[in-house]
Design an enzyme around this catalytic site. Structure first.
Site, PDB file in Angstrom:
ATOM      1  N   LEU A  42       0.839  -1.204   0.000  1.00 27.11           N
ATOM      2  CA  LEU A  42       0.000   0.000   0.000  1.00 27.11           C
ATOM      3  C   LEU A  42       0.873   1.253   0.000  1.00 27.11           C
ATOM      4  CD1 LEU A  42      -2.623  -1.061   2.723  1.00 27.11           C
ATOM      5  CD2 LEU A  42      -2.466  -1.769   0.344  1.00 27.11           C
ATOM      6  N   THR A  89      -5.349   0.621  -8.894  1.00 26.95           N
ATOM      7  CA  THR A  89      -6.297   1.710  -8.672  1.00 26.95           C
ATOM      8  C   THR A  89      -7.211   1.970  -9.862  1.00 26.95           C
ATOM      9  OG1 THR A  89      -6.395   4.137  -8.534  1.00 26.95           O
ATOM     10  CG2 THR A  89      -4.322   3.215  -9.256  1.00 26.95           C
ATOM     11  N   GLU A  91      -7.778   4.761 -10.898  1.00 29.90           N
ATOM     12  CA  GLU A  91      -7.160   5.835 -11.685  1.00 29.90           C
ATOM     13  C   GLU A  91      -6.554   5.310 -12.983  1.00 29.90           C
ATOM     14  OE1 GLU A  91      -6.782   9.455 -11.171  1.00 29.90           O
ATOM     15  OE2 GLU A  91      -8.600   8.803 -10.179  1.00 29.90           O
ATOM     16  N   TYR A 113       0.737   9.908 -11.383  1.00 27.56           N
ATOM     17  CA  TYR A 113       0.395   8.868 -10.407  1.00 27.56           C
ATOM     18  C   TYR A 113      -0.139   7.628 -11.128  1.00 27.56           C
ATOM     19  CZ  TYR A 113      -2.568   6.357  -7.066  1.00 27.56           C
ATOM     20  OH  TYR A 113      -3.175   5.371  -6.319  1.00 27.56           O
ATOM     21  N   LYS A 117       1.391   3.837 -11.452  1.00 28.37           N
ATOM     22  CA  LYS A 117       0.617   2.674 -11.003  1.00 28.37           C
ATOM     23  C   LYS A 117       0.408   1.669 -12.140  1.00 28.37           C
ATOM     24  CE  LYS A 117      -0.501   3.080  -6.589  1.00 28.37           C
ATOM     25  NZ  LYS A 117      -0.318   1.997  -5.601  1.00 28.37           N
TER      26      LYS A 117
HETATM   27  N1  GDD Z   1      -8.152  16.373  -3.431  1.00 27.57           N
HETATM   28  C1  GDD Z   1      -9.082  17.235  -3.901  1.00 27.57           C
HETATM   29  N2  GDD Z   1      -9.191  18.482  -3.330  1.00 27.57           N
HETATM   30  N3  GDD Z   1      -9.881  16.838  -4.901  1.00 27.57           N
HETATM   31  C2  GDD Z   1     -10.841  17.707  -5.327  1.00 27.57           C
HETATM   32  C3  GDD Z   1     -10.998  18.978  -4.772  1.00 27.57           C
HETATM   33  C4  GDD Z   1     -10.135  19.395  -3.721  1.00 27.57           C
HETATM   34  O1  GDD Z   1     -10.207  20.495  -3.193  1.00 27.57           O
HETATM   35  N4  GDD Z   1     -12.039  19.584  -5.395  1.00 27.57           N
HETATM   36  C5  GDD Z   1     -12.507  18.728  -6.307  1.00 27.57           C
HETATM   37  N5  GDD Z   1     -11.775  17.590  -6.280  1.00 27.57           N
HETATM   38  C6  GDD Z   1     -11.969  16.427  -7.179  1.00 27.57           C
HETATM   39  C7  GDD Z   1     -10.687  15.979  -7.869  1.00 27.57           C
HETATM   40  O2  GDD Z   1     -10.396  16.829  -8.982  1.00 27.57           O
HETATM   41  C8  GDD Z   1     -11.076  14.557  -8.251  1.00 27.57           C
HETATM   42  O3  GDD Z   1     -11.792  14.564  -9.472  1.00 27.57           O
HETATM   43  C9  GDD Z   1     -12.018  14.125  -7.119  1.00 27.57           C
HETATM   44  O4  GDD Z   1     -12.371  15.317  -6.413  1.00 27.57           O
HETATM   45  C10 GDD Z   1     -11.413  13.113  -6.149  1.00 27.57           C
HETATM   46  O5  GDD Z   1     -10.172  13.585  -5.723  1.00 27.57           O
HETATM   47  P1  GDD Z   1      -9.343  12.863  -4.532  1.00 27.57           P
HETATM   48  O6  GDD Z   1     -10.191  12.738  -3.322  1.00 27.57           O
HETATM   49  O7  GDD Z   1      -8.056  13.604  -4.402  1.00 27.57           O
HETATM   50  O8  GDD Z   1      -9.130  11.371  -5.055  1.00 27.57           O
HETATM   51  P2  GDD Z   1      -8.687  10.763  -6.487  1.00 27.57           P
HETATM   52  O9  GDD Z   1      -9.913  10.164  -7.097  1.00 27.57           O
HETATM   53  O10 GDD Z   1      -7.939  11.740  -7.284  1.00 27.57           O
HETATM   54  O11 GDD Z   1      -7.684   9.608  -6.073  1.00 27.57           O
HETATM   55  C11 GDD Z   1      -7.909   8.782  -4.924  1.00 27.57           C
HETATM   56  O12 GDD Z   1      -8.558   7.585  -5.294  1.00 27.57           O
HETATM   57  C12 GDD Z   1      -7.821   6.726  -6.156  1.00 27.57           C
HETATM   58  C13 GDD Z   1      -8.658   5.474  -6.421  1.00 27.57           C
HETATM   59  O13 GDD Z   1      -9.413   5.688  -7.559  1.00 27.57           O
HETATM   60  C14 GDD Z   1      -6.540   8.501  -4.300  1.00 27.57           C
HETATM   61  O14 GDD Z   1      -6.703   7.833  -3.075  1.00 27.57           O
HETATM   62  C15 GDD Z   1      -5.685   7.620  -5.221  1.00 27.57           C
HETATM   63  O15 GDD Z   1      -4.472   7.280  -4.547  1.00 27.57           O
HETATM   64  C16 GDD Z   1      -6.478   6.341  -5.539  1.00 27.57           C
HETATM   65  O16 GDD Z   1      -5.735   5.549  -6.413  1.00 27.57           O
END
Ligand code: GDD
Length: 306
Positions: A42, A89, A91, A113, A117
């Protein structure tokens, strides 16, 4: 095994060892000493936005780091004894080729990222085929909990809304409100990781809820939990969310949270995991929001500076 050095705790039911995914010799030493039967990789620089700033480091840790760990197992001569789990993931699907996404959906990574991955995903399959290792990819969709890091969107929302409910903060600033994610509870997903390693044969599995919701909906449900209704006004970077009844601005868009390339929509199909090892998620979207809001309100009450 931790990516960053942490303390070695005597007398606990677990031991932490210093380790780093960029340091092969320490990985070999830890595996030789512990002689584990199961390894869950992880370790990662797991923030998608940050990976655009730390792209080389992300490739080192998330991509080549996976190779180092697999090679360390082989160096210790444990490739027939260790079961290996790789945190792959959703992603990887990035600019999605189809919806919902399953194990056969082609990948189209949209960030450093996800590219790192992707290397991890394929090196796991290559070592499984080349050296007959028990190695699985869990293609996990977003999984959240009160322990989620505070710069991921769900936790950022629940922390800030909790502070708003306690009058410790006024407004929540976010990036793209329209992106959609398949959000599940980490507790359910960790169980799926373990179940994968108990199978007779290694394989790759999607783990997801089969429901997708926008960031905007996550915001609305979090505010609902504290008895406030959000009404949206304007569009694009000028969009705001105001509190119904008072017209106080509670949500603003800040372009600094936009990503150079975005993943707009993720929705997973976990039917293979269901049919092969009987996994289904127990916690739905609203209960996830409730769990995180409850924990963050408690946290902010006891420690307003948290
Ligand atoms: N972080 C963040 N902050 N994201 C935002 C924000 C903000 O202020 N506003 C909108 N978002 C949107 C991002 O642009 C993205 O589309 C969505 O919210 C989710 O963002 P994150 O919570 O940062 O997660 P992620 O989907 O990019 O990635 C996470 O999930 C993946 C699994 O699908 C991470 O945990 C990755 O490591 C993991 O692989």
């Amino acid at each position: 095994m931790y990516q960053n050095p942490s303390t070695h705790q005597e007398g606990a039911s677990f031991k932490l060892h210093y380790g780093d995914m960029t340091d092969s010799s320490c990985l070999v030493k830890i595996i030789a000493q512990v002689r584990p039967t199961e390894i869950y990789n992880l370790a990662a620089q797991s923030h998608v936005k940050i990976s655009f700033d730390l792209s080389e480091y992300t490739a080192e840790v998330d991509g080549v780091g996976t190779l180092r760990l697999l090679d360390a197992i082989r160096t210790c001569g444990l490739e027939k004894q260790v079961k290996f789990y790789q945190a792959s993931t959703s992603e990887l699907y990035g600019k999605v080729a189809e919806t919902p996404q399953n194990e056969k959906t082609p990948f189209y990574p949209r960030s450093p990222y996800a590219c790192a991955k992707m290397y991890g995903f394929w090196i796991v399959i290559n070592y499984r085929e080349a050296y007959d290792m028990f190695a699985c990819n869990g293609i996990l969709f977003n999984h959240e909990s009160p322990r989620r890091g505070e710069n991921f969107v769900t936790r950022k929302i629940t922390r800030t809304v909790a502070k708003i409910s306690l009058k410790q903060q006024e407004v929540l600033e976010l990036g793209n409100l329209d992106s959609k994610r398949d959000w599940g509870h980490a507790r359910d997903y960790v169980e799926a990781m373990w179940m994968m390693l108990q199978l007779e044969k290694p394989d790759d599995f999607v783990i997801a809820t089969g429901e997708t919701h926008s960031v905007r909906e996550f915001v609305e449900e979090s505010f609902k939990f504290i008895g406030k209704t959000i009404e949206w006004r304007g569009s694009g970077v000028d969009e705001i969310g105001v509190e119904k009844g008072t017209d106080v601005v509670r949500v603003k868009v800040n372009p600094k949270y936009f990503r150079p390339t975005e993943v707009d929509l993720l929705l997973g199909d976990a039917s293979k995991a269901k049919s092969v090892f009987g996994w289904t998620p127990k916690v739905g979207f609203l209960d996830l929001v409730k769990d995180m809001m409850t924990a963050d309100i408690e946290l902010m009450k006891n420690n307003p500076r948290a």
